[in-house]
Structures are given as structure tokens and as C-alpha cells.
Design a protein around this motif. Structure first.
Motif, PDB file in Angstrom:
ATOM      1  N   THR A  23     -19.842  12.704 -44.704  1.00  0.00           N
ATOM      2  CA  THR A  23     -19.073  11.655 -45.386  1.00  0.00           C
ATOM      3  C   THR A  23     -17.962  11.124 -44.493  1.00  0.00           C
ATOM      4  O   THR A  23     -17.725   9.913 -44.449  1.00  0.00           O
ATOM      5  N   ILE A  24     -17.289  12.021 -43.779  1.00  0.00           N
ATOM      6  CA  ILE A  24     -16.218  11.604 -42.868  1.00  0.00           C
ATOM      7  C   ILE A  24     -16.776  10.638 -41.833  1.00  0.00           C
ATOM      8  O   ILE A  24     -16.197   9.581 -41.559  1.00  0.00           O
ATOM      9  N   ASP A  25     -17.933  10.989 -41.276  1.00  0.00           N
ATOM     10  CA  ASP A  25     -18.563  10.137 -40.271  1.00  0.00           C
ATOM     11  C   ASP A  25     -19.041   8.812 -40.865  1.00  0.00           C
ATOM     12  O   ASP A  25     -18.816   7.745 -40.293  1.00  0.00           O
ATOM     13  N   ASP A  26     -19.715   8.881 -42.032  1.00  0.00           N
ATOM     14  CA  ASP A  26     -20.248   7.673 -42.665  1.00  0.00           C
ATOM     15  C   ASP A  26     -19.154   6.667 -43.017  1.00  0.00           C
ATOM     16  O   ASP A  26     -19.320   5.465 -42.849  1.00  0.00           O
ATOM     17  N   LEU A  27     -18.015   7.181 -43.528  1.00  0.00           N
ATOM     18  CA  LEU A  27     -16.907   6.293 -43.913  1.00  0.00           C
ATOM     19  C   LEU A  27     -15.961   6.008 -42.751  1.00  0.00           C
ATOM     20  O   LEU A  27     -15.107   5.128 -42.854  1.00  0.00           O
ATOM     21  N   GLY A  28     -16.096   6.774 -41.670  1.00  0.00           N
ATOM     22  CA  GLY A  28     -15.192   6.601 -40.532  1.00  0.00           C
ATOM     23  C   GLY A  28     -13.757   6.925 -40.914  1.00  0.00           C
ATOM     24  O   GLY A  28     -12.826   6.278 -40.435  1.00  0.00           O
ATOM     25  N   LEU A  29     -13.572   7.933 -41.765  1.00  0.00           N
ATOM     26  CA  LEU A  29     -12.226   8.270 -42.258  1.00  0.00           C
ATOM     27  C   LEU A  29     -11.346   8.835 -41.158  1.00  0.00           C
ATOM     28  O   LEU A  29     -11.773   9.677 -40.373  1.00  0.00           O
ATOM     29  N   LYS A  30     -10.108   8.343 -41.135  1.00  0.00           N
ATOM     30  CA  LYS A  30      -9.119   8.843 -40.176  1.00  0.00           C
ATOM     31  C   LYS A  30      -7.727   8.679 -40.762  1.00  0.00           C
ATOM     32  O   LYS A  30      -7.534   7.941 -41.740  1.00  0.00           O
ATOM     33  N   ASP A  31      -6.762   9.367 -40.178  1.00  0.00           N
ATOM     34  CA  ASP A  31      -5.374   9.268 -40.622  1.00  0.00           C
ATOM     35  C   ASP A  31      -4.935   7.809 -40.655  1.00  0.00           C
ATOM     36  O   ASP A  31      -5.248   7.038 -39.746  1.00  0.00           O
ATOM     37  N   GLY A  32      -4.221   7.451 -41.721  1.00  0.00           N
ATOM     38  CA  GLY A  32      -3.688   6.101 -41.848  1.00  0.00           C
ATOM     39  C   GLY A  32      -4.589   5.135 -42.602  1.00  0.00           C
ATOM     40  O   GLY A  32      -4.163   4.036 -42.938  1.00  0.00           O
ATOM     41  N   ASP A  33      -5.832   5.530 -42.875  1.00  0.00           N
ATOM     42  CA  ASP A  33      -6.745   4.646 -43.601  1.00  0.00           C
ATOM     43  C   ASP A  33      -6.286   4.450 -45.040  1.00  0.00           C
ATOM     44  O   ASP A  33      -5.857   5.403 -45.703  1.00  0.00           O
ATOM     45  N   ALA A  34      -6.403   3.229 -45.534  1.00  0.00           N
ATOM     46  CA  ALA A  34      -6.175   2.936 -46.948  1.00  0.00           C
ATOM     47  C   ALA A  34      -7.457   3.293 -47.695  1.00  0.00           C
ATOM     48  O   ALA A  34      -8.546   2.870 -47.303  1.00  0.00           O
ATOM     49  N   VAL A  35      -7.326   4.108 -48.745  1.00  0.00           N
ATOM     50  CA  VAL A  35      -8.481   4.560 -49.514  1.00  0.00           C
ATOM     51  C   VAL A  35      -8.158   4.532 -51.005  1.00  0.00           C
ATOM     52  O   VAL A  35      -7.015   4.299 -51.401  1.00  0.00           O
ATOM     53  N   VAL A  36      -9.173   4.772 -51.813  1.00  0.00           N
ATOM     54  CA  VAL A  36      -8.998   4.930 -53.253  1.00  0.00           C
ATOM     55  C   VAL A  36      -9.578   6.286 -53.629  1.00  0.00           C
ATOM     56  O   VAL A  36     -10.739   6.578 -53.330  1.00  0.00           O
ATOM     57  N   ALA A  37      -8.772   7.128 -54.256  1.00  0.00           N
ATOM     58  CA  ALA A  37      -9.246   8.407 -54.773  1.00  0.00           C
ATOM     59  C   ALA A  37      -9.776   8.137 -56.172  1.00  0.00           C
ATOM     60  O   ALA A  37      -9.033   7.690 -57.050  1.00  0.00           O
ATOM     61  N   ILE A  38     -11.063   8.374 -56.362  1.00  0.00           N
ATOM     62  CA  ILE A  38     -11.712   8.112 -57.644  1.00  0.00           C
ATOM     63  C   ILE A  38     -12.023   9.460 -58.283  1.00  0.00           C
ATOM     64  O   ILE A  38     -12.738  10.274 -57.709  1.00  0.00           O
ATOM     65  N   ILE A  39     -11.455   9.678 -59.459  1.00  0.00           N
ATOM     66  CA  ILE A  39     -11.553  10.984 -60.109  1.00  0.00           C
ATOM     67  C   ILE A  39     -12.355  10.848 -61.397  1.00  0.00           C
ATOM     68  O   ILE A  39     -11.993  10.089 -62.290  1.00  0.00           O
ATOM     69  N   LYS A  40     -13.449  11.594 -61.455  1.00  0.00           N
ATOM     70  CA  LYS A  40     -14.287  11.613 -62.661  1.00  0.00           C
ATOM     71  C   LYS A  40     -14.548  13.063 -63.008  1.00  0.00           C
ATOM     72  O   LYS A  40     -15.137  13.808 -62.227  1.00  0.00           O
ATOM     73  N   SER A  41     -14.072  13.493 -64.148  1.00  0.00           N
ATOM     74  CA  SER A  41     -14.233  14.887 -64.529  1.00  0.00           C
ATOM     75  C   SER A  41     -14.369  15.006 -66.025  1.00  0.00           C
ATOM     76  O   SER A  41     -13.718  14.275 -66.777  1.00  0.00           O
TER      77      SER A  41
END
Length: 68
Positions: free
Chosen positions: A43-61
Motif C-alpha cells: 500500500t505504501i508503494d502503491d500510494l507513494g506515501l511519504k512524510d508531508g503528504d496530505a491524506v484522508v484517514a477513513i474510519i469504518k468500524s
């Protein structure tokens, strides 16, 4: 994209600790609050996630467990 999850928190990635299989991503969601998510290393590779990225935490529980 529409999602059924209503708990969506905008934030900024403050750290990515990637191992060979999984990774921990810490997200600053403001107000001194941090969310930590465990995802696959892929997932890290697919999204190219790195420090400083703007993201949305989506919580479904279906349940929230609280301990004291």
C-alpha cells in the motif's frame, strides 16, 4: 468517489515506518491528535506515501472498544 464511511479526517503524514510486509503510518489530524494506521508495505508503494503528504484517514468500524 463516494464512500459509505462517514468518519473521514483530513491530515498530514508525519511518519512512515515500513517493514518488509506491513507499515505504520502516523497522521496528524490537527488539534494535537495523531492517528496511527497499519497497512501493507505494498500500500505504501502503491500510494507513494511519504512524510508531508496530505491524506484522508477513513474510519469504518462496527464497534469501538474503550478501556480504562
Amino acid at each position: 468517489m463516494k464512500l459509505s464511511a462517514r468518519n473521514q479526517l483530513k491530515g498530514t503524514v508525519i511518519s512512515v515506518d515500513k517493514g518488509p510486509i506491513s507499515a505504520k503510518v502516523k497522521i496528524d489530524v490537527g488539534g494535537g491528535n495523531t492517528i496511527t494506521s497499519t497497512v501493507t508495505a505494498e500500500t505504501i508503494d502503491d500510494l507513494g506515501l511519504k512524510d508531508g503528504d496530505a491524506v484522508v484517514a477513513i474510519i469504518k468500524s462496527s464497534e469501538v472498544i474503550i478501556g480504562k
